[in-house]
Design a protein around this motif. Structure first.
Motif, PDB file in Angstrom:
ATOM      1  N   SER A 272       0.835  -1.202   0.000  1.00 22.87           N
ATOM      2  CA  SER A 272       0.000   0.000   0.000  1.00 22.87           C
ATOM      3  C   SER A 272       0.870   1.253   0.000  1.00 22.87           C
ATOM      4  CB  SER A 272      -0.912  -0.001   1.226  1.00 22.87           C
ATOM      5  OG  SER A 272      -0.135   0.110   2.393  1.00 22.87           O
ATOM      6  N   THR A 273       0.234   2.361  -0.285  1.00 23.30           N
ATOM      7  CA  THR A 273       0.952   3.634  -0.296  1.00 23.30           C
ATOM      8  C   THR A 273       1.462   3.979   1.092  1.00 23.30           C
ATOM      9  OG1 THR A 273      -0.479   4.382  -2.102  1.00 23.30           O
ATOM     10  CG2 THR A 273       0.759   6.062  -0.927  1.00 23.30           C
ATOM     11  N   SER A 274       0.687   3.679   2.117  1.00 18.45           N
ATOM     12  CA  SER A 274       1.137   3.990   3.476  1.00 18.45           C
ATOM     13  C   SER A 274       2.354   3.146   3.860  1.00 18.45           C
ATOM     14  CB  SER A 274       0.012   3.787   4.480  1.00 18.45           C
ATOM     15  OG  SER A 274      -0.392   2.434   4.504  1.00 18.45           O
ATOM     16  N   ALA A 275       2.417   1.898   3.387  1.00 16.79           N
ATOM     17  CA  ALA A 275       3.593   1.067   3.667  1.00 16.79           C
ATOM     18  C   ALA A 275       4.823   1.633   2.969  1.00 16.79           C
ATOM     19  CB  ALA A 275       3.344  -0.369   3.212  1.00 16.79           C
ATOM     20  N   LYS A 276       4.656   2.131   1.758  1.00 14.59           N
ATOM     21  CA  LYS A 276       5.793   2.735   1.041  1.00 14.59           C
ATOM     22  C   LYS A 276       6.265   4.005   1.744  1.00 14.59           C
ATOM     23  CE  LYS A 276       4.535   0.982  -3.492  1.00 14.59           C
ATOM     24  NZ  LYS A 276       4.082   1.336  -4.840  1.00 14.59           N
ATOM     25  N   LEU A 277       5.312   4.804   2.222  1.00 17.40           N
ATOM     26  CA  LEU A 277       5.691   6.026   2.936  1.00 17.40           C
ATOM     27  C   LEU A 277       6.382   5.712   4.255  1.00 17.40           C
ATOM     28  CD1 LEU A 277       2.583   8.302   2.330  1.00 17.40           C
ATOM     29  CD2 LEU A 277       4.854   8.528   1.321  1.00 17.40           C
ATOM     30  N   MET A 278       5.897   4.698   4.959  1.00 20.31           N
ATOM     31  CA  MET A 278       6.539   4.306   6.213  1.00 20.31           C
ATOM     32  C   MET A 278       7.942   3.768   5.954  1.00 20.31           C
ATOM     33  SD  MET A 278       3.585   2.720   8.704  1.00 20.31           S
ATOM     34  CE  MET A 278       3.759   1.120   8.043  1.00 20.31           C
ATOM     35  N   ALA A 279       8.158   3.116   4.823  1.00 23.41           N
ATOM     36  CA  ALA A 279       9.481   2.587   4.504  1.00 23.41           C
ATOM     37  C   ALA A 279      10.495   3.712   4.348  1.00 23.41           C
ATOM     38  CB  ALA A 279       9.422   1.742   3.233  1.00 23.41           C
ATOM     39  N   TRP A 280      10.072   4.854   3.816  1.00 22.62           N
ATOM     40  CA  TRP A 280      10.991   5.971   3.594  1.00 22.62           C
ATOM     41  C   TRP A 280      10.953   6.993   4.721  1.00 22.62           C
ATOM     42  CZ3 TRP A 280      14.675   5.458   0.238  1.00 22.62           C
ATOM     43  CH2 TRP A 280      14.496   4.613  -0.842  1.00 22.62           C
ATOM     44  N   ALA A 281      10.235   6.728   5.799  1.00 23.49           N
ATOM     45  CA  ALA A 281      10.069   7.705   6.881  1.00 23.49           C
ATOM     46  C   ALA A 281      11.389   8.114   7.515  1.00 23.49           C
ATOM     47  CB  ALA A 281       9.127   7.144   7.951  1.00 23.49           C
TER      48      ALA A 281
END
Length: 111
Positions: A5-14
């Motif tokens: 998901s998009t939220s998982a991708k954003l959390m990966a780059w946090a």
């Protein structure tokens, strides 16, 4: 095949994004706050650096925690990006801690 998901991708780059932004903001505040440190003797620069380091450490932990999830589908870039981001967060945390230590050693009145 299910993609992350998009939220998982954003959390990966946090860790990388938040770390870079926190370090840049702290560097700019390091140009402004020494005068306040000299006048008030409260070590505002050190407090902000420590607070920023804690935020970056938390974002790195978030990225690292995402790495422990099983891979979703055929996308293998998510574990790599979360590991890279977590390690970058450690580098930014070290930089913020060094900036905080420098603000404790130098009072801001040196000119």
């Amino acid at each position: 095949m299910r993609l992350p998901s998009t939220s998982a991708k954003l959390m990966a780059w946090a860790g990388l994004v938040i770390g870079g932004v926190a370090w840049a903001v702290n560097t700019q505040l390091g140009e402004i706050l020494p005068t306040a440190d000299c006048i008030g003797k409260h070590h505002v620069s050190a407090i902000i650096s420590l607070f920023g380091a804690l935020i970056v450490l938390g974002s790195g932990a978030l990225s690292w925690r995402l790495d422990s999830r099983p891979s979703i589908g055929d996308d293998r870039s998510l574990p790599f990006s979360s590991r890279l981001s977590a390690l970058a967060a450690l580098v930014f945390t070290f930089a913020l801690l060094m900036q905080g230590a420098a603000s404790l050693v130098l009072s801001g009145c040196e000119r």
